[in-house]
Design a protein around this motif. Structure first.
Motif, PDB file in Angstrom:
ATOM      1  N   GLY A   1     141.787 -18.137 -86.870  1.00 47.45           N
ATOM      2  CA  GLY A   1     142.074 -19.204 -86.469  1.00 47.45           C
ATOM      3  C   GLY A   1     142.270 -20.238 -86.966  1.00 47.45           C
ATOM      4  N   GLN A   2     142.337 -21.593 -86.172  1.00 44.41           N
ATOM      5  CA  GLN A   2     142.733 -22.883 -87.010  1.00 44.41           C
ATOM      6  C   GLN A   2     141.056 -23.458 -86.993  1.00 44.41           C
ATOM      7  OE1 GLN A   2     145.583 -23.482 -83.552  1.00 44.41           O
ATOM      8  NE2 GLN A   2     144.949 -25.357 -84.309  1.00 44.41           N
ATOM      9  N   SER A   3     140.921 -24.341 -88.021  1.00 46.75           N
ATOM     10  CA  SER A   3     139.474 -24.878 -88.285  1.00 46.75           C
ATOM     11  C   SER A   3     138.960 -25.707 -86.909  1.00 46.75           C
ATOM     12  CB  SER A   3     139.872 -25.755 -89.330  1.00 46.75           C
ATOM     13  OG  SER A   3     138.290 -26.150 -89.857  1.00 46.75           O
ATOM     14  N   GLY A   4     137.511 -25.206 -86.545  1.00 46.38           N
ATOM     15  CA  GLY A   4     136.394 -26.074 -85.120  1.00 46.38           C
ATOM     16  C   GLY A   4     136.737 -25.151 -84.179  1.00 46.38           C
ATOM     17  N   MET A   5     137.648 -23.742 -84.369  1.00 50.10           N
ATOM     18  CA  MET A   5     137.275 -23.179 -83.073  1.00 50.10           C
ATOM     19  C   MET A   5     136.528 -22.037 -82.966  1.00 50.10           C
ATOM     20  SD  MET A   5     140.585 -23.449 -81.851  1.00 50.10           S
ATOM     21  CE  MET A   5     141.515 -24.508 -82.480  1.00 50.10           C
ATOM     22  N   GLY A   6     135.367 -22.399 -84.286  1.00 48.96           N
ATOM     23  CA  GLY A   6     133.698 -21.687 -83.416  1.00 48.96           C
ATOM     24  C   GLY A   6     134.094 -20.196 -83.828  1.00 48.96           C
ATOM     25  N   LYS A   7     134.725 -19.809 -85.188  1.00 50.98           N
ATOM     26  CA  LYS A   7     134.397 -18.825 -85.574  1.00 50.98           C
ATOM     27  C   LYS A   7     133.104 -18.227 -86.071  1.00 50.98           C
ATOM     28  CE  LYS A   7     138.482 -19.443 -88.312  1.00 50.98           C
ATOM     29  NZ  LYS A   7     138.445 -20.936 -87.776  1.00 50.98           N
ATOM     30  N   SER A   8     133.039 -19.226 -87.284  1.00 51.76           N
ATOM     31  CA  SER A   8     131.475 -18.573 -87.853  1.00 51.76           C
ATOM     32  C   SER A   8     130.277 -18.938 -86.667  1.00 51.76           C
ATOM     33  CB  SER A   8     131.461 -19.949 -88.368  1.00 51.76           C
ATOM     34  OG  SER A   8     132.364 -20.192 -90.154  1.00 51.76           O
ATOM     35  N   THR A   9     130.473 -19.768 -85.620  1.00 55.25           N
ATOM     36  CA  THR A   9     129.804 -19.999 -84.773  1.00 55.25           C
ATOM     37  C   THR A   9     129.489 -18.684 -84.050  1.00 55.25           C
ATOM     38  OG1 THR A   9     130.448 -22.488 -84.031  1.00 55.25           O
ATOM     39  CG2 THR A   9     128.631 -21.230 -82.478  1.00 55.25           C
ATOM     40  N   LEU A  10     130.436 -17.851 -83.867  1.00 54.24           N
ATOM     41  CA  LEU A  10     130.510 -16.886 -82.827  1.00 54.24           C
ATOM     42  C   LEU A  10     129.814 -15.586 -84.075  1.00 54.24           C
ATOM     43  CD1 LEU A  10     134.080 -15.578 -81.826  1.00 54.24           C
ATOM     44  CD2 LEU A  10     132.113 -15.010 -80.705  1.00 54.24           C
ATOM     45  N   VAL A  11     129.867 -15.451 -84.927  1.00 51.79           N
ATOM     46  CA  VAL A  11     129.257 -14.793 -86.283  1.00 51.79           C
ATOM     47  C   VAL A  11     128.047 -15.155 -86.466  1.00 51.79           C
ATOM     48  CG1 VAL A  11     129.332 -14.104 -88.701  1.00 51.79           C
ATOM     49  CG2 VAL A  11     130.869 -14.912 -88.133  1.00 51.79           C
ATOM     50  N   ASN A  12     127.514 -16.052 -86.371  1.00 54.56           N
ATOM     51  CA  ASN A  12     125.846 -16.816 -85.839  1.00 54.56           C
ATOM     52  C   ASN A  12     125.472 -16.112 -84.858  1.00 54.56           C
ATOM     53  OD1 ASN A  12     125.621 -17.914 -88.034  1.00 54.56           O
ATOM     54  ND2 ASN A  12     126.274 -19.331 -88.151  1.00 54.56           N
ATOM     55  N   ALA A  13     126.174 -15.680 -83.552  1.00 56.78           N
ATOM     56  CA  ALA A  13     126.133 -15.155 -82.667  1.00 56.78           C
ATOM     57  C   ALA A  13     126.006 -13.910 -82.543  1.00 56.78           C
ATOM     58  CB  ALA A  13     126.250 -15.813 -80.712  1.00 56.78           C
ATOM     59  N   LEU A  14     125.982 -13.177 -83.515  1.00 55.05           N
ATOM     60  CA  LEU A  14     126.505 -11.612 -82.686  1.00 55.05           C
ATOM     61  C   LEU A  14     125.883 -11.114 -84.325  1.00 55.05           C
ATOM     62  CD1 LEU A  14     130.450 -11.861 -82.393  1.00 55.05           C
ATOM     63  CD2 LEU A  14     128.687 -10.861 -80.497  1.00 55.05           C
ATOM     64  N   VAL A  15     125.625 -11.795 -85.549  1.00 56.72           N
ATOM     65  CA  VAL A  15     124.987 -11.129 -86.582  1.00 56.72           C
ATOM     66  C   VAL A  15     124.241 -12.172 -86.848  1.00 56.72           C
ATOM     67  CG1 VAL A  15     124.916 -10.681 -89.180  1.00 56.72           C
ATOM     68  CG2 VAL A  15     127.360 -10.612 -87.797  1.00 56.72           C
ATOM     69  N   PRO A  16     122.387 -11.827 -86.894  1.00 58.10           N
ATOM     70  CA  PRO A  16     120.902 -12.224 -87.016  1.00 58.10           C
ATOM     71  C   PRO A  16     121.422 -11.731 -88.038  1.00 58.10           C
ATOM     72  CG  PRO A  16     120.991 -10.080 -84.970  1.00 58.10           C
ATOM     73  CD  PRO A  16     122.724 -10.255 -85.803  1.00 58.10           C
ATOM     74  N   ASN A  17     120.472 -13.536 -88.514  1.00 60.03           N
ATOM     75  CA  ASN A  17     120.705 -13.771 -90.177  1.00 60.03           C
ATOM     76  C   ASN A  17     121.103 -14.378 -90.561  1.00 60.03           C
ATOM     77  OD1 ASN A  17     118.165 -13.341 -89.768  1.00 60.03           O
ATOM     78  ND2 ASN A  17     117.645 -11.339 -89.731  1.00 60.03           N
ATOM     79  N   ALA A  18     122.464 -14.073 -90.002  1.00 58.25           N
ATOM     80  CA  ALA A  18     123.922 -14.483 -90.712  1.00 58.25           C
ATOM     81  C   ALA A  18     123.754 -15.663 -91.130  1.00 58.25           C
ATOM     82  CB  ALA A  18     124.963 -14.304 -90.331  1.00 58.25           C
ATOM     83  N   ARG A  19     123.442 -16.804 -90.790  1.00 60.40           N
ATOM     84  CA  ARG A  19     123.104 -18.493 -91.358  1.00 60.40           C
ATOM     85  C   ARG A  19     124.846 -18.827 -92.032  1.00 60.40           C
ATOM     86  NH1 ARG A  19     118.377 -16.258 -93.166  1.00 60.40           N
ATOM     87  NH2 ARG A  19     119.314 -15.982 -95.278  1.00 60.40           N
ATOM     88  N   ALA A  20     126.205 -18.212 -91.480  1.00 63.50           N
ATOM     89  CA  ALA A  20     126.861 -18.785 -92.106  1.00 63.50           C
ATOM     90  C   ALA A  20     127.150 -20.786 -90.926  1.00 63.50           C
ATOM     91  CB  ALA A  20     128.690 -17.797 -90.967  1.00 63.50           C
TER      92      ALA A  20
END
Ligand SMILES: Nc1nc2c(ncn2[C@@H]2O[C@H](COP(=O)(O)OP(=O)(O)OP(=O)(O)O)[C@@H](O)[C@H]2O)c(=O)[nH]1
Ligand SMILES: [Mg+2]
Ligand SMILES: [Zn+2]
Length: 299
Positions: free
Chosen positions: A168-187
């Motif tokens: 998706g486009q920048s700023g949509m929250g992809k990495s925030t989603l990763v951090n919410a779904l993957v403990p210790n992801a620290r994206a």
């Protein structure tokens, strides 16, 4: 004689890759030869060249490849994924044409498709976002509404058994989603002033995360454009699911569904069975492919 071992690419930094072997060890690898033809998710044969270094000698079987291509270059996004999660948000605004392009790329590779509408906590923009997504919902693509900052649980049911790639486009929250779904992801996410960061992508490379035993999630850098020069005109028609039932029913075999008499697609659009915006997206892509084929030498 070196022995080679199988590994999986978990991160792709241009010509440099992070590879995980069956025993869990991580190697930093470069490909043998000049061209880097590998993507995050690829399975490869690796020769160790040091304690934590290796050389990629060969690509193993690839079941899918999500990529974009325009007249100048090709960008590999992810290999062997089974599902694309197209992330949009109430804010900043998003392009529905870019969604159609992502879907077309996914359909052409046989991937499952779902759309994630993030940041539903920003309520003022919610009706407009829903309206833009309605045509995709009507086609049967699931639309998952959530707020990655507060509760991403709505997405969990879609992940088991899949390798899902977030695009998706920048700023949509992809990495925030990763951090919410993957403990210790620290994206890395963009937490600072939008003014300061304007034009910059928080995520600069593609990385795969193990979610649970049987789910994987791939985070990719934001994109503004999605060229589909890899598709043929026939492939493009197939990649728009609502056109499939009409194909072969037009009066002319080489119908372009533009203004031809007896066109099944135009008639269906006239009856409201094909969404106008989706048809616009199809036509924009069709014209792009025409322009590309004029530039390419005849083969
Ligand atoms: N209000 C709100 N803000 C959110 C939500 N999810 C993410 N954000 C914010 O949106 C901004 C962008 O998030 P990122 O996760 O960096 O976006 P991205 O899609 O990974 O961006 P790129 O890596 O540049 O492609 C950050 O400031 C997040 O805090 C949400 O659910 N609600
Ligand atoms: Mg990111
Ligand atoms: Zn037609």
């Amino acid at each position: 004689m070196h022995t080679s071992v199988e590994g999986t690419i978990f991160a792709a930094f241009g010509r440099h890759y992070e590879i995980v072997l069956a025993d869990g060890s991580r190697l930093s690898c470069f490909p043998r030869g000049k061209r880097s033809l590998y993507a995050c998710g690829d399975r490869v044969l690796v020769e160790r060249s040091g304690a934590d270094q290796g050389v990629i000698v060969r690509l193993l079987e690839r079941h899918s490849l999500l990529f974009r291509r325009d007249e100048w270059r090709e960008k590999l996004i992810a290999a062997n994924s089974t599902q694309i999660l197209i992330v949009v948000a109430t804010e900043p605004s998003f392009s529905d044409e870019l969604i159609s392009r992502c879907i077309a790329a996914a359909e052409s590779q046989g991937l499952k498709v779902a759309i994630v509408l993030n940041k539903i906590d920003i309520e003022t923009q919610l009706p407009h976002a829903r309206q833009l997504l309605a045509p995709f919902r009507r086609l049967g693509y699931p639309v998952i509404e959530l707020s990655a900052l507060h509760d991403a649980a709505a997405l969990k049911a879609l992940l088991p058994g899949e390798t899902s790639v977030l695009v998706g486009q920048s700023g949509m929250g992809k990495s925030t989603l990763v951090n919410a779904l993957v403990p210790n992801a620290r994206a890395t996410t963009r937490e600072h002033s939008i003014v300061l960061d304007s034009g910059k992508h928080a995520t600069t490379h593609t990385r795969m995360y193990q979610v649970d035993g049987n789910a994987r999630l791939i985070d990719s850098p934001g994109m503004q454009v999605f060229g589909l020069a890899q598709l043929s005109l026939g492939g493009l028609e197939q990649a728009f699911v609502e056109l499939r039932p009409m194909l072969g029913r037009c009066r002319f075999r080489d119908c372009r569904h533009a203004a031809e008499p007896g066109c099944a697609v135009i008639e269906a659009a006239g009856r409201g069975e094909i969404d106008r915006r989706r048809l616009d997206h199809f036509r924009a892509l069709q014209q792009e492919l025409d322009a590309d084929s004029r530039l390419r030498p005849a083969s």
